[in-house]
Design an enzyme around this catalytic site. Structure first.
Site, PDB file in Angstrom:
ATOM      1  N   HIS A  37       0.677  -1.071  -0.079  1.00  0.00           N
ATOM      2  CA  HIS A  37      -0.107   0.043  -0.019  1.00  0.00           C
ATOM      3  C   HIS A  37       0.789   1.165   0.068  1.00  0.00           C
ATOM      4  CE1 HIS A  37      -2.874  -3.015   2.188  1.00  0.00           C
ATOM      5  NE2 HIS A  37      -3.506  -2.645   1.141  1.00  0.00           N
ATOM      6  N   VAL A 176       4.424  -5.850  -4.593  1.00  0.00           N
ATOM      7  CA  VAL A 176       5.755  -5.822  -3.662  1.00  0.00           C
ATOM      8  C   VAL A 176       5.929  -6.920  -2.935  1.00  0.00           C
ATOM      9  CG1 VAL A 176       6.790  -4.333  -1.570  1.00  0.00           C
ATOM     10  CG2 VAL A 176       5.406  -3.161  -3.392  1.00  0.00           C
ATOM     11  N   SER A 186      -2.479  -8.461   3.432  1.00  0.00           N
ATOM     12  CA  SER A 186      -3.006  -8.153   4.695  1.00  0.00           C
ATOM     13  C   SER A 186      -3.142  -9.556   5.332  1.00  0.00           C
ATOM     14  CB  SER A 186      -4.144  -7.211   5.014  1.00  0.00           C
ATOM     15  OG  SER A 186      -3.739  -6.002   4.041  1.00  0.00           O
ATOM     16  N   ARG A 187      -3.689 -10.418   4.315  1.00  0.00           N
ATOM     17  CA  ARG A 187      -4.058 -11.722   4.891  1.00  0.00           C
ATOM     18  C   ARG A 187      -2.939 -12.567   5.233  1.00  0.00           C
ATOM     19  NH1 ARG A 187      -8.568 -11.004   1.021  1.00  0.00           N
ATOM     20  NH2 ARG A 187     -10.615 -11.213   2.221  1.00  0.00           N
TER      21      ARG A 187
END
Ligand code: PAF
Length: 282
Positions: A37, A176, A186-187
């Site tokens: 992000h 990335v 995120s998981r």
């Protein structure tokens, strides 16, 4: 940096910037932000006068048995990352702001939303397309930034924006990765230690697929089958949702090794679903 919770306030602030001739770069997220992000926010910073990041865990893109309730939430840490990346505003609406009483509308990108991830996650891309259109309408950015890690999502958003004539430019940004090749997500926080150490083998299998494509000796279907076999061999216990070699824009199965193609895969490791993909330019 300002946090805006109300949609009307976000709309008004963005309108003021546009009137002053200030371009807006927008990174929509569901929070639990990581370096992937950060790369979107930093690029938005470089290419625009103003930067908006949205943080909203969108309930309508989760199926009834999916991880909406346990999806990682880390708003204070997210704010620090947004500030460090140079965001002007973090738009953090509530579900009631986004889906007020009586909300009935949804966006379906037919033909693209029911294949690949859409097959095992029915309704997911309807939820994604609807929220992204709503956020684009609120922020009306010059450019919106999405990670290529969610390549299927990116293809759907490009199609939607083109079909509906939205004037935001959709900018796809490279995935990335951790130093061992695992795509940031995120998981990844869900992975148990043994699963975490096996997870980079998904990308290793996709790289094998890329090498086979470059050799040119196998047909597309044989390459997908070889990658599938490689995943099963190297990651015992992995369940495969799909491995598919597709046209990079239509996501239709590639018939020949020609044109921009993309090799995409989704697997299940324990309770975690991992997706990844690799570009194949031939
Ligand atoms: O990629 C995501 O995090 C989400 O799908 C998005 C684009 C923010 C829509 O909720």
């Amino acid at each position: 940096m300002k946090v805006v919770a109300r949609q009307a306030e976000m709309t008004e602030l963005a309108r003021r910037w546009r009137r002053a001739g200030e371009s807006i770069g927008f990174a929509p997220t569901m929070g639990a932000l990581h370096r992937g992000h950060a790369s979107l926010i930093e690029r938005a910073r470089r290419e625009n006068r103003r930067v908006v990041v949205s943080v909203f865990v969108n309930p309508t893109q989760f199926g009834p048995r999916e991880d909406y309730a346990r999806y990682p939430r880390a708003f204070s840490k997210d704010l620090r990352l947004c500030a460090a990346g140079g965001a002007d505003v973090v738009y953090h609406p509530t579900a009631e702001q986004i889906y007020p009483e009586g909300f009935l509308t949804s966006v379906e990108v037919e033909g693209l939303s029911d294949v690949l991830c859409g097959e095992s996650r029915p309704g997911h891309f309807r939820g994604v397309a609807t929220i992204v259109l709503k956020l684009l309408e609120t922020v009306r950015p010059a450019r919106a930034y999405f990670g290529e890690k969610d390549y299927h999502q990116l293809a759907i958003i490009r199609r939607m924006v083109q079909d509906l004539g939205c004037d935001a430019e959709i900018v796809g940004c490279p995935t990335v990765r951790e130093s061992d090749g695992l795509a940031l997500s995120s998981r990844n926080a869900y992975l148990a230690p043994l699963e975490r150490s096996a997870a980079p083998l998904l990308y290793a299998a996709l790289k094998l697929g890329k090498r086979l494509t470059q050799d040119g000796a196998l047909a597309p279907q044989a390459i997908s089958a070889r990658v599938r076999w490689q995943i099963l061999k190297s990651i015992p216990g992995a369940g495969i949702d799909y491995v598919s070699l597709v046209d990079a824009s239509t996501l239709k199965p590639a018939r020949a090794l020609r044109g921009p193609l993309r090799l995409l895969a989704a697997i299940r490791l324990g309770k975690t679903r991992l997706i990844d993909n690799i570009a194949l330019s031939l």
